[in-house]
Design an enzyme around this catalytic site. Sequence first.
Site, PDB file in Angstrom:
ATOM      1  N   SER A 135      54.160  45.696  32.613  1.00 20.31           N
ATOM      2  CA  SER A 135      55.212  45.036  33.075  1.00 20.31           C
ATOM      3  C   SER A 135      54.878  43.701  32.877  1.00 20.31           C
ATOM      4  O   SER A 135      55.565  42.891  32.669  1.00 20.31           O
ATOM      5  CB  SER A 135      55.636  45.697  34.405  1.00 20.31           C
ATOM      6  OG  SER A 135      54.723  45.060  35.488  1.00 20.31           O
ATOM      7  N   ASN A 136      53.449  43.187  33.025  1.00 18.32           N
ATOM      8  CA  ASN A 136      53.068  41.788  32.613  1.00 18.32           C
ATOM      9  C   ASN A 136      53.430  41.505  31.524  1.00 18.32           C
ATOM     10  O   ASN A 136      53.876  40.424  31.315  1.00 18.32           O
ATOM     11  CB  ASN A 136      51.892  41.550  33.384  1.00 18.32           C
ATOM     12  CG  ASN A 136      51.828  41.436  34.994  1.00 18.32           C
ATOM     13  OD1 ASN A 136      52.098  40.351  35.534  1.00 18.32           O
ATOM     14  ND2 ASN A 136      51.418  42.540  35.645  1.00 18.32           N
ATOM     15  N   ASN A 170      42.714  37.219  33.270  1.00 16.67           N
ATOM     16  CA  ASN A 170      43.134  38.602  33.952  1.00 16.67           C
ATOM     17  C   ASN A 170      44.086  38.423  34.942  1.00 16.67           C
ATOM     18  O   ASN A 170      44.082  37.082  35.465  1.00 16.67           O
ATOM     19  CB  ASN A 170      41.860  39.122  34.266  1.00 16.67           C
ATOM     20  CG  ASN A 170      42.109  40.362  35.006  1.00 16.67           C
ATOM     21  OD1 ASN A 170      42.919  41.268  34.288  1.00 16.67           O
ATOM     22  ND2 ASN A 170      41.582  40.705  36.181  1.00 16.67           N
ATOM     23  N   GLN A 222      53.846  42.816  42.549  1.00 23.14           N
ATOM     24  CA  GLN A 222      54.320  42.732  40.982  1.00 23.14           C
ATOM     25  C   GLN A 222      55.488  41.469  40.887  1.00 23.14           C
ATOM     26  O   GLN A 222      55.306  40.901  39.899  1.00 23.14           O
ATOM     27  CB  GLN A 222      54.549  44.042  40.653  1.00 23.14           C
ATOM     28  CG  GLN A 222      53.457  44.956  40.169  1.00 23.14           C
ATOM     29  CD  GLN A 222      53.466  45.503  38.962  1.00 23.14           C
ATOM     30  OE1 GLN A 222      54.428  46.043  38.389  1.00 23.14           O
ATOM     31  NE2 GLN A 222      52.331  44.889  38.081  1.00 23.14           N
ATOM     32  N   HIS A 250      44.781  39.800  38.747  1.00 19.26           N
ATOM     33  CA  HIS A 250      44.261  40.940  39.726  1.00 19.26           C
ATOM     34  C   HIS A 250      45.036  40.743  40.856  1.00 19.26           C
ATOM     35  O   HIS A 250      45.380  39.930  41.432  1.00 19.26           O
ATOM     36  CB  HIS A 250      42.788  40.351  40.226  1.00 19.26           C
ATOM     37  CG  HIS A 250      42.162  41.243  41.146  1.00 19.26           C
ATOM     38  ND1 HIS A 250      41.450  42.395  40.680  1.00 19.26           N
ATOM     39  CD2 HIS A 250      42.127  41.161  42.475  1.00 19.26           C
ATOM     40  CE1 HIS A 250      41.154  42.995  41.837  1.00 19.26           C
ATOM     41  NE2 HIS A 250      41.311  42.627  42.924  1.00 19.26           N
ATOM     42  N   GLU A 290      30.794  38.102  36.059  1.00 18.84           N
ATOM     43  CA  GLU A 290      31.000  38.827  37.219  1.00 18.84           C
ATOM     44  C   GLU A 290      32.321  39.401  37.492  1.00 18.84           C
ATOM     45  O   GLU A 290      33.476  38.765  37.484  1.00 18.84           O
ATOM     46  CB  GLU A 290      30.657  38.164  38.400  1.00 18.84           C
ATOM     47  CG  GLU A 290      30.037  38.626  39.645  1.00 18.84           C
ATOM     48  CD  GLU A 290      29.780  37.791  40.611  1.00 18.84           C
ATOM     49  OE1 GLU A 290      30.045  38.098  41.843  1.00 18.84           O
ATOM     50  OE2 GLU A 290      29.441  36.450  40.493  1.00 18.84           O
ATOM     51  N   LEU A 291      32.614  40.654  37.704  1.00 21.43           N
ATOM     52  CA  LEU A 291      33.820  41.177  37.762  1.00 21.43           C
ATOM     53  C   LEU A 291      34.729  40.416  38.997  1.00 21.43           C
ATOM     54  O   LEU A 291      34.310  40.640  39.935  1.00 21.43           O
ATOM     55  CB  LEU A 291      33.762  42.829  38.296  1.00 21.43           C
ATOM     56  CG  LEU A 291      34.977  43.653  38.143  1.00 21.43           C
ATOM     57  CD1 LEU A 291      35.749  43.790  36.683  1.00 21.43           C
ATOM     58  CD2 LEU A 291      34.789  45.012  38.716  1.00 21.43           C
ATOM     59  N   LEU A 298      34.709  44.913  30.820  1.00 26.97           N
ATOM     60  CA  LEU A 298      34.175  44.659  29.406  1.00 26.97           C
ATOM     61  C   LEU A 298      32.586  44.225  29.552  1.00 26.97           C
ATOM     62  O   LEU A 298      32.200  43.938  30.460  1.00 26.97           O
ATOM     63  CB  LEU A 298      35.115  43.153  29.361  1.00 26.97           C
ATOM     64  CG  LEU A 298      36.519  43.500  28.996  1.00 26.97           C
ATOM     65  CD1 LEU A 298      37.498  42.123  29.079  1.00 26.97           C
ATOM     66  CD2 LEU A 298      36.653  44.067  27.475  1.00 26.97           C
TER      67      LEU A 298
HETATM   68  C1  GRF Z   1      48.904  44.837  37.885  1.00 27.80           C
HETATM   69  O1  GRF Z   1      48.834  45.169  39.271  1.00 27.80           O
HETATM   70  C2  GRF Z   1      47.634  44.003  37.695  1.00 27.80           C
HETATM   71  O2  GRF Z   1      47.537  43.008  38.813  1.00 27.80           O
HETATM   72  C3  GRF Z   1      46.610  44.803  37.428  1.00 27.80           C
HETATM   73  O3  GRF Z   1      46.961  45.965  36.741  1.00 27.80           O
HETATM   74  C4  GRF Z   1      48.287  45.909  37.021  1.00 27.80           C
HETATM   75  C5  GRF Z   1      49.106  45.942  35.555  1.00 27.80           C
HETATM   76  O4  GRF Z   1      50.481  46.157  36.008  1.00 27.80           O
HETATM   77  N1  GRF Z   1      45.449  44.214  36.762  1.00 27.80           N
HETATM   78  P1  GRF Z   1      51.481  46.265  34.571  1.00 27.80           P
HETATM   79  O5  GRF Z   1      50.787  47.333  33.632  1.00 27.80           O
HETATM   80  O6  GRF Z   1      51.270  44.936  33.882  1.00 27.80           O
HETATM   81  O7  GRF Z   1      52.542  46.683  35.128  1.00 27.80           O
END
Ligand code: GRF
Length: 216
Positions: A16-17, A110, A174, A112, A146-147, A96
Amino acid sequence: MTDRFPVVVLLSGRGSNMRVIADQALRGALPVEIRAVISDKPDAGGLAIARELGIVTETLAPKSFPNREAFDAALAERVDSYAPKLVILAGYMRILSSAFVRRFLGRLINIHPSLLPNYPGLHTHRRVLEGGDTRHGATVHFVTEELDAGPAILQGRVAVLAGDTEATLSARVQRAEHIIYPRSVAWLAENRVVMRNGQTWLDGKPTSDAPIIDVE
Ligand code: GRF
């Protein structure tokens, strides 16, 4: 080829992102070109979305490689073949290797699902509910070795409401992600954000705390 900022997206899930970034890019609201979406999972929903949008997709199966280093070396080659200026992790669920992170340092970001430095790692919504927090959110950050600890770029904050479940909270987070990720990518494409000496710089100044957007 266009003169828009070239990016590659890595994902493992529903995407979705990636979709919000791609939608904005395709309608010209974001000055980027997604050159490819690459996944470690052939059945990732995000790959199907990318294909529908006419974006090049690739799958690289970890089981075809003897170890993480070999997989990540092959992945890095595939990513580099698109000459991206930014690599966007959007629900990419593999850790990674250091070599991969170092190769793309400063051009690897990224998202998170927590207000980092709170709740690095997995199951953030559950842990927030168990902790009784009243605020939660998401963080876009540069990836370092570092993660979940690289310098933050932008955060989106939401309220935790009475009666929230992991599902309702995750849906609210989201919504925040879908605002802060395209905006962060725009800042990078416009060269307003860079990572320098392990810190995020926005508009020429180091940011000790990332900007926060409150999302309903
Ligand atoms: C998101 O909640 C993001 O924070 C995490 O993975 C999820 C990905 O969601 N890293 P989508 O696949 O973009 O819907």
